[in-house]
Design a protein around this motif. Structure first.
Motif, short mmCIF file in Angstrom:
data_model
loop_
_atom_site.label_atom_id
_atom_site.label_comp_id
_atom_site.label_asym_id
_atom_site.label_seq_id
_atom_site.Cartn_x
_atom_site.Cartn_y
_atom_site.Cartn_z
N ALA A 1 0.84 -1.19 0.00
CA ALA A 1 0.00 0.00 0.00
C ALA A 1 0.88 1.25 0.00
CB ALA A 1 -0.92 -0.01 1.22
N SER A 2 0.55 2.23 -0.84
CA SER A 2 1.32 3.47 -0.91
C SER A 2 1.14 4.28 0.38
CB SER A 2 0.90 4.30 -2.11
OG SER A 2 1.16 3.61 -3.31
N GLN A 3 2.19 5.05 0.73
CA GLN A 3 2.14 5.91 1.93
C GLN A 3 2.67 7.28 1.60
OE1 GLN A 3 3.52 4.55 5.74
NE2 GLN A 3 3.20 2.38 5.22
N GLU A 4 2.14 8.30 2.28
CA GLU A 4 2.60 9.67 2.15
C GLU A 4 3.10 10.16 3.50
OE1 GLU A 4 -0.26 12.25 0.44
OE2 GLU A 4 -0.55 11.04 -1.39
N VAL A 5 4.29 10.79 3.49
CA VAL A 5 4.91 11.29 4.73
C VAL A 5 5.45 12.69 4.46
CG1 VAL A 5 6.65 10.88 6.50
CG2 VAL A 5 5.55 8.94 5.38
N THR A 6 5.15 13.62 5.36
CA THR A 6 5.67 14.98 5.23
C THR A 6 7.06 15.09 5.84
OG1 THR A 6 4.63 15.65 7.30
CG2 THR A 6 3.36 15.97 5.29
N PHE A 7 7.84 16.05 5.33
CA PHE A 7 9.16 16.31 5.89
C PHE A 7 9.33 17.82 6.07
CE2 PHE A 7 9.58 16.28 1.29
CZ PHE A 7 10.29 17.44 1.02
N SER A 8 10.33 18.18 6.85
CA SER A 8 10.60 19.59 7.13
C SER A 8 12.09 19.75 7.41
CB SER A 8 9.78 20.06 8.33
OG SER A 8 10.14 19.33 9.49
N GLU A 9 12.49 21.02 7.72
CA GLU A 9 13.91 21.26 8.01
C GLU A 9 14.38 20.45 9.18
OE1 GLU A 9 15.48 25.48 7.14
OE2 GLU A 9 13.41 25.79 7.80
N SER A 10 13.50 20.19 10.12
CA SER A 10 13.88 19.44 11.31
C SER A 10 13.63 17.95 11.16
CB SER A 10 13.10 19.97 12.53
OG SER A 10 11.71 19.83 12.33
N LYS A 11 13.09 17.53 10.04
CA LYS A 11 12.75 16.12 9.83
C LYS A 11 13.20 15.71 8.43
CE LYS A 11 8.82 12.92 9.90
NZ LYS A 11 7.34 12.81 9.94
N THR A 12 14.50 15.39 8.30
CA THR A 12 15.05 15.03 6.99
C THR A 12 15.44 13.56 6.92
OG1 THR A 12 17.25 15.71 7.72
CG2 THR A 12 15.90 17.37 6.59
N THR A 13 15.25 12.84 8.00
CA THR A 13 15.46 11.40 7.98
C THR A 13 14.12 10.72 8.20
OG1 THR A 13 17.71 11.58 8.81
CG2 THR A 13 16.64 9.44 9.03
N ILE A 14 13.67 9.98 7.18
CA ILE A 14 12.34 9.36 7.24
C ILE A 14 12.49 7.87 6.96
CG2 ILE A 14 10.04 9.30 6.24
CD1 ILE A 14 10.38 12.22 5.51
N ASN A 15 12.28 7.08 8.00
CA ASN A 15 12.24 5.64 7.87
C ASN A 15 10.78 5.19 7.94
OD1 ASN A 15 15.10 5.45 7.89
ND2 ASN A 15 15.08 5.61 10.13
N ILE A 16 10.35 4.39 6.97
CA ILE A 16 8.95 3.96 6.99
C ILE A 16 8.85 2.46 6.79
CG2 ILE A 16 8.22 6.17 6.01
CD1 ILE A 16 7.39 4.47 3.52
N GLN A 17 7.72 1.96 7.17
CA GLN A 17 7.41 0.54 7.01
C GLN A 17 6.18 0.43 6.11
OE1 GLN A 17 5.72 -1.99 10.30
NE2 GLN A 17 7.77 -2.91 10.22
#
Length: 1018
Positions: free
Chosen positions: A113-129
């Protein structure tokens, strides 16, 4: 500071802080007001007080895993609303540079299933399952003219996704799903590179018409070879009448819906390249006498044994070590409004027989575009193929080459001392196979161009108007020639032979549909209405000639042959047209997703039918009950899903020829009048204005269940189908009829059976997984009637199949009360002291075969398997994956025709024999040298078999490259091992027609295939 201007303003700030001019183009009389801002910026008065300093690019990194925390390579990572993106490497890691430090990433991967995740200056490392794509009742399946959730389906529909396809080398779409769909029999009878699989769904349901399912590719009719196997994303099979009735007269044999690969969601351009290389070996050689063994019988002065002085192993003389190669390039990309797919597939397949080569190229371009906020959707698709068969007989296969290669005298040389091929034309049906190969030449060229377009308009939510149009144009050219040194000249006096043919088939399709969905509280409605128009135009030309002055022109100078001028050649041409028009409606209703109803009807008219029966109605209805949704089961932790289904539908079958119902004129006869022959004109057949469609009525009852969080799922179906008004060529009285036979609807037959499919996620560990699938089906067929009140078959039976000379007898009998596929012949019980057959008479007592009469024949076996079983396993361990497919057929017999001919000592007069030809029969003695070749039950063998059909081992390489995102390499073997007591080369024999189960002595050799391949993602 106020600045007024009417065109372009250029500001040159002082102090060198701005090294580039800034140009603004404004409308006339525009007023700009500027005020001092932060150093190095200019902003309009009234703008937000935050700085408009450009935000620097950011780099987002992370890792993508599945539900078991295993890394997922090849996951598409996309900046939402743009074409900026990347894919994960072998370890599931990704790195993406984006223009701004804020935004949304979209993660998508086939099977999840596709997923969408937001990022920002303080959140540049995104690990997802990523979670598995919805399965079970939430899985989306393709049905006629649309899709449904699995939980909404009330008919018997099976789906196979690309990840579950049979791996390795395949020739067509059916071989991808071999053993994957209960009730769908897919048989590969030989290793011919030009051959396709035989496909049968739920038994044989007709006498004269085709038994192959209807094939629909992206909504348009096609064949199993219309699209490259590597370009297929999923295959859905509509098995029962309630599912297939929406296709009316084309749905009796079931429907196979093929969906090609698509671009999904916004994504950057992505290229995938896969290739594989294949070789083959013959699985089994029949055990014929070699030269030294043959000479022992020469020394014994066996009748016909002749020593020509050489030692030749004929079969290797016509075989080769083939090397085949396949390349597939897939380019796709998309944004929010437009997506495209460009696919190019090239196949160069060489067979194990010399001069059997099949080259095919499949191009496909598909573009989808959305306009007006998604209200208008446009699709354009151009695809097809260009195919070339090269070699003898156009790259096809002439059975006499293989037949002569196995039984030609092993003491005969390939060539004589003068360099010419050795021949002995005094023998019947006896030719040098190497000469047959190299003194003939041929080609077949097929070009199929399919243009498809559709427009979908959605004026309001859940209401779609769609118009689809397509044109499928298939052109075929064939040419074939034999030299003056060919067997046809030496034996038949042809003096060179050549033939050419051409065919053109155009099929135009126009369909318009309206689809509407509406939810009212707990009630969900989906309605479909449509119109379909299809026109087919077929043309052909064929000519042959012989007695040529030279070999130089092959099949390119037919006019130079002299036979045609003497009235001995052949010229003919043909054209036929037919139309099919249908109106169809379907309603789906669901209450609280628990109680389900589907009802449909198609009213269809065909120009193939008689004037009294141009139109027919094909209704269907099915119901379903999602028991898991009930209060007494909804909280049950063991049962994850449970649904019961029942459906009933009526489908039809068109006649094969478009003009069987009409009066036709024949110009092919001549009458002798006043000393000369003049051309006569007369009717060519009896017209039948009552000709109509074959009508199949089918009841299907099924259950779908999942337990332990769907770790174990199962599907069970029972069906009972009755086909009436079967077409057959009936004898009639003359007069009142002009001719003594007519094609009419009068017979009926029954098929019923059970299908079971079980899927088990047996092991789901962190590093190791094991998924296993078992499919089982059984079918029972019976002829109910061969007559009606208008047309009768007085005997209650007719014979089918045929064994060539010197036997010249049918192999099978179709009889009221009996199943299709019965072998009909003498039951051998013994041999006499002289070595002649003893058979059982109609009274049960033994008698010599020379005294046997036709009414002493009886049923001596059946060639259709009663049971099919498949066991599919897939394993994964870290970067490795292993797929093993096994399947078998049980409860049937095979007529071993090579043993009939080559296990009989009398055939020594024509060539070589099997080593068992002089073994004791029934423990007594060998057959007598003068015992004629006979069709008796001694040659009927148990056909049960179990195959290790395919084993594929793959590995995902750890690639760290800017350009290559992932690489998978694999090795595969197909038809590796067969467990069977059958004495022939392979027990997988023909399952179609009215005489199945016959192992043809002319069949192309069965082969094992070995493949090395790789997938690259860029």
């Amino acid at each position: 500071m106020k600045i007024f201007f009417n065109s372009v303003l250029r500001l040159y700030p002082l102090g060198g802080r701005y090294r580039k001019a800034m140009a603004l183009t404004l409308l006339p009389a525009t007023v700009l007001c500027f005020q001092p801002a932060a150093a190095g910026t200019i902003k309009p008065i009234g703008a937000a007080s935050t700085s408009t300093q450009p935000i620097p690019p950011a780099t987002i990194t992370g890792k993508v895993t599945d539900s078991k925390n295993l890394p997922l390579p090849g996951v598409n990572v996309q900046l939402k609303g743009t074409t900026t993106g990347t894919t994960t490497d072998i370890n599931g890691n990704y790195r993406l540079t984006v223009p701004n430090a804020t935004g949304t990433l979209v993660f998508s991967f086939i099977g999840f299933a596709s997923q969408e995740v937001t990022f920002s200056e303080s959140k540049t490392t995104i690990n997802i399952q990523l979670l598995d794509e919805p399965k079970g009742l939430d899985e989306v399946v393709v049905v006629g003219y649309g899709t449904q959730r699995r939980g909404e389906v009330t008919s018997a529909v099976s789906t196979v996704k690309a990840k579950d396809f049979v791996k390795g080398s395949v020739n067509d779409a059916a071989q991808l799903i071999r053993g994957k769909v209960p009730g769908l029999s897919v048989v590969t009878t030989d290793g011919n590179p030009t051959a396709t699989a035989q496909v049968n769904l739920r038994g044989i349901a007709t006498l004269n018409a085709s038994t192959s399912p209807l094939v629909i590719i992206d909504g348009v009719p096609g064949t199993l070879t219309t699209v490259a196997p590597e370009d297929i994303e999923s295959v859905d099979v509509l098995k029962d009448g309630s599912a297939a009735a929406i296709y009316g007269t084309r749905g009796t044999n079931g429907v196979i819906l093929i969906t090609t690969r698509k671009a999904k969601g916004p994504s950057a351009p992505k290229m995938e390249f896969n290739t594989y290389f294949t070789t083959q070996r013959i699985t089994k050689r029949l055990n014929f006498l070699n030269a030294d063994e043959y000479r022992q019988y020469v020394a014994q002065k066996k009748p016909g044994a002749t020593d020509y002085g050489s030692s030749t192993d004929w079969l290797p003389e016509v075989l080769q070590n083939p090397f085949s190669q396949v390349y597939n390039i897939d380019l796709k990309g998309s944004n929010e409004n437009t997506n495209y797919v460009v696919n190019l597939n090239y196949r160069n397949l060489n067979g194990i027989m010399q001069r059997s080569n099949n080259k095919t190229i499949f191009p496909r371009i598909e573009v989808n575009h959305n306009m007006f906020d998604g209200k208008l959707k446009l699709n354009a698709n151009i695809n097809g193929y260009e195919q070339n068969f090269f070699g003898f007989d156009g790259g096809g296969f002439r059975g006499d080459v293989y037949r002569n290669a196995i039984y030609l005298n092993p003491t005969q040389p390939v060539k004589e001392a003068d360099g010419s091929y050795s021949e002995h034309v005094d023998k019947t049906d006896y030719a040098n196979p190497v000469s047959l190969l190299y003194n003939s030449d041929g080609i077949q060229q097929n070009t199929d161009l399919r243009t498809i377009g559709s427009v979908t308009f959605t004026p309001i939510t859940d209401l779609d108007f769609k118009v689809l149009g397509s044109r499928d144009l298939l052109n075929n050219f064939s040419g074939y020639s034999e030299t003056k040194q060919h067997y046809s000249t030496l034996h038949d006096g042809k003096n060179g032979y050549a033939a050419r043919g051409a065919q053109r088939n155009e099929e135009n399709l126009l369909e318009a549909t309206i689809n509407y969905k509406k939810n009212i509280g707990l009630h969900a409605f989906t309605g479909l209405a449509g119109y379909s128009w299809r026109e087919t135009d077929f043309q052909s030309f064929y000519a042959q000639n012989y007695d040529f002055p030279t070999n130089d022109n092959s099949y390119n100078s037919l006019q130079s042959g002299r036979a045609l001028s003497r009235g001995q050649g052949v010229e003919n041409s043909y054209r036929s047209q037919n139309k099919l028009i249908g109106y169809f409606f379907r309603l789906n209703y669901a209450f609280n997703d628990k109680y389900l109803l589907m009802a449909s009807i198609r009213r269809e008219g065909s120009s193939k039918f008689g004037v009294n029966h141009k139109w027919g109605n094909f209704p269907a209805a099915s119901v379903g009950w999602n028991v898991k949704k009930e209060s007494f089961l909804v909280d049950n932790k063991t049962i994850s899903s449970l649904k019961f289904r029942a459906g009933y539908g009526i489908t039809g079958t068109e006649p094969a020829s478009p003009y069987l119902s009409l009066d036709r004129i024949n110009f092919n006869t001549n009458t002798y009048v006043n000393g000369q022959w003049i051309q006569a004109i007369n009717p060519s057949s009896n017209a039948n204005p009552d000709l109509r469609w074959e009508r199949k009525k089918e009841l299907n009852v099924g259950m779908d269940i999942g337990v332990l969080d769907n770790r174990i799922t199962a599907t069970v179906d029972y069906y009972n189908r009755t086909t009436s008004d079967l077409l057959f060529n009936y004898p009639v009285a003359t007069p009142p009829y002009l001719y003594n036979n007519i094609t009419a609807n009068a017979a009926s037959m029954e098929n019923k059976g059970i299908e079971v499919g079980v899927n088990i996620a047996a092991v789901q560990g962190k590093d190791f997984t094991w998924n296993t699938q078992v499919n089982y089906s059984t079918n029972k067929n019976k002829i109910l009637s061969l007559s009606d009140k208008s047309f009768q078959l007085a005997s209650g039976y007719f014979d089918a199949g045929f064994l060539a000379e010197p036997i010249q007898t049918p192999t099978s009998r179709v009889q009221i009360g009996q199943p299709i596929g019965n072998f009909w012949g003498f039951k051998s019980v013994d041999i006499d002291d002289a070595g002649h057959w003893i058979v059982q008479g109609k009274d049960g007592n033994p008698k010599p075969i020379v005294q046997a009469q036709a009414d002493d024949k009886q049923i001596i076996g059946n060639g259709l398997p009663k049971h099919y079983l498949a066991w599919n396993n897939s394993f994964s361990y870290k970067g490795f994956d292993l797929n093993i497919t096994m399947r078998g057929a049980f409860g049937f017999q095979i007529l071993n025709t090579p043993r009939i001919w080559y296990d009989a000592p009398v055939m020594m007069t024509r060539g070589n024999l099997l080593k068992t030809a002089y073994d004791n029969v029934y423990g007594k003695r060998p057959l007598a040298d003068d015992q004629s070749v006979s069709y008796v039950s001694y040659y009927i063998e148990n056909g049960d078999y179990w195959k290790i059909d395919n084993v594929t081992l793959g590995y995902n390489l750890a690639i760290k490259s800017r350009y290559i995102k992932s690489v998978r390499v694999y090795a595969s073997g197909s038809n590796l091992k067969t467990f069977s007591k059958y004495k022939g080369i392979d027990p997988e024999v023909a399952i179609l027609g009215l005489a199945p189960g016959v192992d043809d002595r002319n069949r192309y050799p069965a082969t094992s295939t070995y493949t090395l391949g790789a997938f690259f993602t860029f």
